[in-house]
Write a protein that holds these residues in place. Structure first.
Motif, PDB file in Angstrom:
ATOM      1  N   HIS A  18       0.833  -1.207   0.000  1.00  0.00           N
ATOM      2  CA  HIS A  18       0.000   0.000   0.000  1.00  0.00           C
ATOM      3  C   HIS A  18       0.866   1.254   0.000  1.00  0.00           C
ATOM      4  CE1 HIS A  18      -3.419  -2.588   0.589  1.00  0.00           C
ATOM      5  NE2 HIS A  18      -2.814  -3.142   1.623  1.00  0.00           N
ATOM      6  N   GLN A  19       1.665   1.420  -1.024  1.00  0.00           N
ATOM      7  CA  GLN A  19       2.587   2.552  -1.118  1.00  0.00           C
ATOM      8  C   GLN A  19       1.871   3.854  -1.484  1.00  0.00           C
ATOM      9  OE1 GLN A  19       6.032   2.749  -0.744  1.00  0.00           O
ATOM     10  NE2 GLN A  19       6.170   0.658  -0.023  1.00  0.00           N
ATOM     11  N   SER A  20       0.794   3.770  -2.243  1.00  0.00           N
ATOM     12  CA  SER A  20       0.080   4.961  -2.684  1.00  0.00           C
ATOM     13  C   SER A  20      -0.547   5.664  -1.485  1.00  0.00           C
ATOM     14  CB  SER A  20      -1.022   4.582  -3.678  1.00  0.00           C
ATOM     15  OG  SER A  20      -1.918   5.662  -3.865  1.00  0.00           O
ATOM     16  N   ILE A  21      -0.477   6.979  -1.472  1.00  0.00           N
ATOM     17  CA  ILE A  21      -1.102   7.734  -0.384  1.00  0.00           C
ATOM     18  C   ILE A  21      -2.601   7.467  -0.335  1.00  0.00           C
ATOM     19  CG2 ILE A  21      -1.471   9.872  -1.697  1.00  0.00           C
ATOM     20  CD1 ILE A  21      -0.659  11.315   1.013  1.00  0.00           C
ATOM     21  N   LEU A  22      -3.212   7.212  -1.488  1.00  0.00           N
ATOM     22  CA  LEU A  22      -4.647   6.905  -1.502  1.00  0.00           C
ATOM     23  C   LEU A  22      -4.921   5.586  -0.792  1.00  0.00           C
ATOM     24  CD1 LEU A  22      -5.521   8.025  -5.122  1.00  0.00           C
ATOM     25  CD2 LEU A  22      -5.873   9.288  -2.988  1.00  0.00           C
ATOM     26  N   ASP A  23      -4.066   4.583  -1.022  1.00  0.00           N
ATOM     27  CA  ASP A  23      -4.198   3.315  -0.304  1.00  0.00           C
ATOM     28  C   ASP A  23      -4.007   3.521   1.194  1.00  0.00           C
ATOM     29  OD1 ASP A  23      -4.703   1.750  -2.539  1.00  0.00           O
ATOM     30  OD2 ASP A  23      -2.591   1.199  -2.814  1.00  0.00           O
ATOM     31  N   ILE A  24      -3.003   4.300   1.552  1.00  0.00           N
ATOM     32  CA  ILE A  24      -2.706   4.537   2.967  1.00  0.00           C
ATOM     33  C   ILE A  24      -3.873   5.244   3.646  1.00  0.00           C
ATOM     34  CG2 ILE A  24      -1.217   5.807   4.566  1.00  0.00           C
ATOM     35  CD1 ILE A  24       1.078   5.264   2.497  1.00  0.00           C
ATOM     36  N   LEU A  25      -4.429   6.252   2.999  1.00  0.00           N
ATOM     37  CA  LEU A  25      -5.576   6.962   3.578  1.00  0.00           C
ATOM     38  C   LEU A  25      -6.766   6.028   3.753  1.00  0.00           C
ATOM     39  CD1 LEU A  25      -5.341  10.327   1.627  1.00  0.00           C
ATOM     40  CD2 LEU A  25      -4.964  10.014   4.085  1.00  0.00           C
ATOM     41  N   LYS A  27      -6.701   2.684   4.000  1.00  0.00           N
ATOM     42  CA  LYS A  27      -6.402   1.680   5.018  1.00  0.00           C
ATOM     43  C   LYS A  27      -6.460   2.286   6.419  1.00  0.00           C
ATOM     44  CE  LYS A  27      -5.395  -2.149   4.169  1.00  0.00           C
ATOM     45  NZ  LYS A  27      -6.288  -3.299   4.131  1.00  0.00           N
ATOM     46  N   ASN A  28      -6.032   3.537   6.564  1.00  0.00           N
ATOM     47  CA  ASN A  28      -6.109   4.206   7.864  1.00  0.00           C
ATOM     48  C   ASN A  28      -7.569   4.371   8.282  1.00  0.00           C
ATOM     49  OD1 ASN A  28      -4.915   5.547  10.147  1.00  0.00           O
ATOM     50  ND2 ASN A  28      -5.651   7.454   9.263  1.00  0.00           N
ATOM     51  N   GLN A  29      -8.417   4.755   7.341  1.00  0.00           N
ATOM     52  CA  GLN A  29      -9.836   4.903   7.650  1.00  0.00           C
ATOM     53  C   GLN A  29     -10.457   3.552   7.997  1.00  0.00           C
ATOM     54  OE1 GLN A  29     -12.185   6.727   4.565  1.00  0.00           O
ATOM     55  NE2 GLN A  29     -13.825   7.203   5.989  1.00  0.00           N
ATOM     56  N   GLU A  30     -10.089   2.525   7.262  1.00  0.00           N
ATOM     57  CA  GLU A  30     -10.578   1.180   7.548  1.00  0.00           C
ATOM     58  C   GLU A  30     -10.127   0.726   8.938  1.00  0.00           C
ATOM     59  OE1 GLU A  30      -9.542  -3.304   6.078  1.00  0.00           O
ATOM     60  OE2 GLU A  30      -9.609  -1.760   4.532  1.00  0.00           O
ATOM     61  N   ALA A  31      -8.873   0.998   9.269  1.00  0.00           N
ATOM     62  CA  ALA A  31      -8.351   0.620  10.584  1.00  0.00           C
ATOM     63  C   ALA A  31      -9.094   1.361  11.693  1.00  0.00           C
ATOM     64  CB  ALA A  31      -6.851   0.904  10.657  1.00  0.00           C
ATOM     65  N   SER A  32      -9.406   2.615  11.460  1.00  0.00           N
ATOM     66  CA  SER A  32     -10.175   3.392  12.442  1.00  0.00           C
ATOM     67  C   SER A  32     -11.556   2.769  12.653  1.00  0.00           C
ATOM     68  CB  SER A  32     -10.305   4.843  11.970  1.00  0.00           C
ATOM     69  OG  SER A  32     -11.059   5.592  12.889  1.00  0.00           O
ATOM     70  N   ALA A  33     -12.192   2.360  11.560  1.00  0.00           N
ATOM     71  CA  ALA A  33     -13.501   1.710  11.658  1.00  0.00           C
ATOM     72  C   ALA A  33     -13.400   0.392  12.425  1.00  0.00           C
ATOM     73  CB  ALA A  33     -14.073   1.470  10.262  1.00  0.00           C
ATOM     74  N   ARG A  34     -12.293  -0.325  12.250  1.00  0.00           N
ATOM     75  CA  ARG A  34     -12.111  -1.597  12.964  1.00  0.00           C
ATOM     76  C   ARG A  34     -11.925  -1.371  14.469  1.00  0.00           C
ATOM     77  NH1 ARG A  34     -11.321  -6.179   9.876  1.00  0.00           N
ATOM     78  NH2 ARG A  34     -10.073  -7.126  11.525  1.00  0.00           N
ATOM     79  N   VAL A  35     -11.281  -0.271  14.846  1.00  0.00           N
ATOM     80  CA  VAL A  35     -11.168   0.077  16.270  1.00  0.00           C
ATOM     81  C   VAL A  35     -12.568   0.339  16.826  1.00  0.00           C
ATOM     82  CG1 VAL A  35     -10.341   1.813  17.922  1.00  0.00           C
ATOM     83  CG2 VAL A  35      -8.805   0.973  16.118  1.00  0.00           C
ATOM     84  N   THR A  36     -13.344   1.130  16.099  1.00  0.00           N
ATOM     85  CA  THR A  36     -14.712   1.427  16.524  1.00  0.00           C
ATOM     86  C   THR A  36     -15.527   0.146  16.655  1.00  0.00           C
ATOM     87  OG1 THR A  36     -14.626   3.596  15.465  1.00  0.00           O
ATOM     88  CG2 THR A  36     -16.814   2.711  15.921  1.00  0.00           C
ATOM     89  N   ALA A  89      -4.757  -4.706  19.267  1.00  0.00           N
ATOM     90  CA  ALA A  89      -4.309  -5.103  17.925  1.00  0.00           C
ATOM     91  C   ALA A  89      -4.843  -4.137  16.871  1.00  0.00           C
ATOM     92  CB  ALA A  89      -4.756  -6.533  17.618  1.00  0.00           C
ATOM     93  N   GLU A  90      -6.104  -3.766  16.995  1.00  0.00           N
ATOM     94  CA  GLU A  90      -6.698  -2.844  16.023  1.00  0.00           C
ATOM     95  C   GLU A  90      -6.082  -1.446  16.139  1.00  0.00           C
ATOM     96  OE1 GLU A  90      -8.210  -3.976  13.613  1.00  0.00           O
ATOM     97  OE2 GLU A  90      -9.150  -5.823  14.282  1.00  0.00           O
ATOM     98  N   LEU A  91      -5.809  -1.004  17.352  1.00  0.00           N
ATOM     99  CA  LEU A  91      -5.132   0.290  17.533  1.00  0.00           C
ATOM    100  C   LEU A  91      -3.732   0.253  16.933  1.00  0.00           C
ATOM    101  CD1 LEU A  91      -6.141   1.312  21.172  1.00  0.00           C
ATOM    102  CD2 LEU A  91      -6.703   2.539  19.062  1.00  0.00           C
ATOM    103  N   GLY A  92      -3.040  -0.859  17.111  1.00  0.00           N
ATOM    104  CA  GLY A  92      -1.709  -1.013  16.525  1.00  0.00           C
ATOM    105  C   GLY A  92      -1.745  -0.925  15.013  1.00  0.00           C
ATOM    106  N   ARG A  93      -2.750  -1.569  14.414  1.00  0.00           N
ATOM    107  CA  ARG A  93      -2.896  -1.526  12.957  1.00  0.00           C
ATOM    108  C   ARG A  93      -3.188  -0.090  12.502  1.00  0.00           C
ATOM    109  NH1 ARG A  93      -6.205  -5.546  12.561  1.00  0.00           N
ATOM    110  NH2 ARG A  93      -4.523  -7.039  12.383  1.00  0.00           N
ATOM    111  N   ALA A 100       2.603   5.211   8.394  1.00  0.00           N
ATOM    112  CA  ALA A 100       2.828   5.135   6.944  1.00  0.00           C
ATOM    113  C   ALA A 100       2.457   6.458   6.276  1.00  0.00           C
ATOM    114  CB  ALA A 100       2.013   3.990   6.344  1.00  0.00           C
ATOM    115  N   LEU A 101       1.371   7.061   6.729  1.00  0.00           N
ATOM    116  CA  LEU A 101       0.970   8.361   6.186  1.00  0.00           C
ATOM    117  C   LEU A 101       2.026   9.419   6.488  1.00  0.00           C
ATOM    118  CD1 LEU A 101      -1.128  10.176   4.795  1.00  0.00           C
ATOM    119  CD2 LEU A 101      -2.240  10.420   7.036  1.00  0.00           C
ATOM    120  N   ALA A 102       2.507   9.428   7.725  1.00  0.00           N
ATOM    121  CA  ALA A 102       3.565  10.378   8.096  1.00  0.00           C
ATOM    122  C   ALA A 102       4.804  10.154   7.234  1.00  0.00           C
ATOM    123  CB  ALA A 102       3.901  10.242   9.581  1.00  0.00           C
ATOM    124  N   ASN A 103       5.186   8.912   7.028  1.00  0.00           N
ATOM    125  CA  ASN A 103       6.350   8.609   6.188  1.00  0.00           C
ATOM    126  C   ASN A 103       6.155   9.113   4.763  1.00  0.00           C
ATOM    127  OD1 ASN A 103       7.721   7.343   8.265  1.00  0.00           O
ATOM    128  ND2 ASN A 103       7.065   5.294   7.675  1.00  0.00           N
TER     129      ASN A 103
END
Length: 129
Positions: A18-25, A27-36, A89-93, A100-103
């Motif tokens: 997931h190198q593309s910033i669009l993928d990263i964004l 995946k970050n949103q998906e990870a946030s939903a998984r925490v919720t 685990a979900e927070l870690g993801r 990755a976004l910061a990088n």
């Protein structure tokens, strides 16, 4: 305890697909939903947590510093070991994709955290978060 700088470097070496910033964004949103979802499941499926939400009465003469004592998280209970493990685990993801976004944007999480902490210390309770 791992520093955010060390974690950020590890993420930089591990992010392959997931190198593309669009993928990263995304995946970050998906990870946030998984925490919720994991927190929701701790309430609705497991029951180790409950949420008792209602409008909090705030006296007219309350000061901003009083709000910390007057307002509640509405959460009662303690995470069971299974829910704790899942949420961690979900927070870690989620943190992985944040790093990755910061990088991708050539930003330092350490600097971002330090800047936020400085602002919080300066504005104290007046940040109203």
């Amino acid at each position: 305890m791992t520093s955010s700088g060390s974690f950020q470097k590890t993420v930089d070496t591990m992010l392959i697909r997931h190198q593309s910033i669009l993928d990263i964004l995304a995946k970050n949103q998906e990870a946030s939903a998984r925490v919720t979802r994991a927190v929701t499941k701790a309430v609705t499926s497991c029951g180790c947590l409950s949420i008792e939400a209602r409008k909090e009465p705030i006296p007219e003469n309350a000061t901003i510093s009083d709000l910390k004592k007057l307002l509640s998280s509405h959460v009662t209970g303690i995470l069971c070991p299974n829910c704790l493990e899942t949420i961690e685990a979900e927070l870690g993801r989620q943190m992985f994709y944040l790093a990755a976004l910061a990088n991708t944007l050539n930003l330092s999480l350490d600097n971002a955290v330090e800047r936020e902490e400085d602002m919080l210390k300066t504005l104290t309770v007046f940040t109203m978060r």
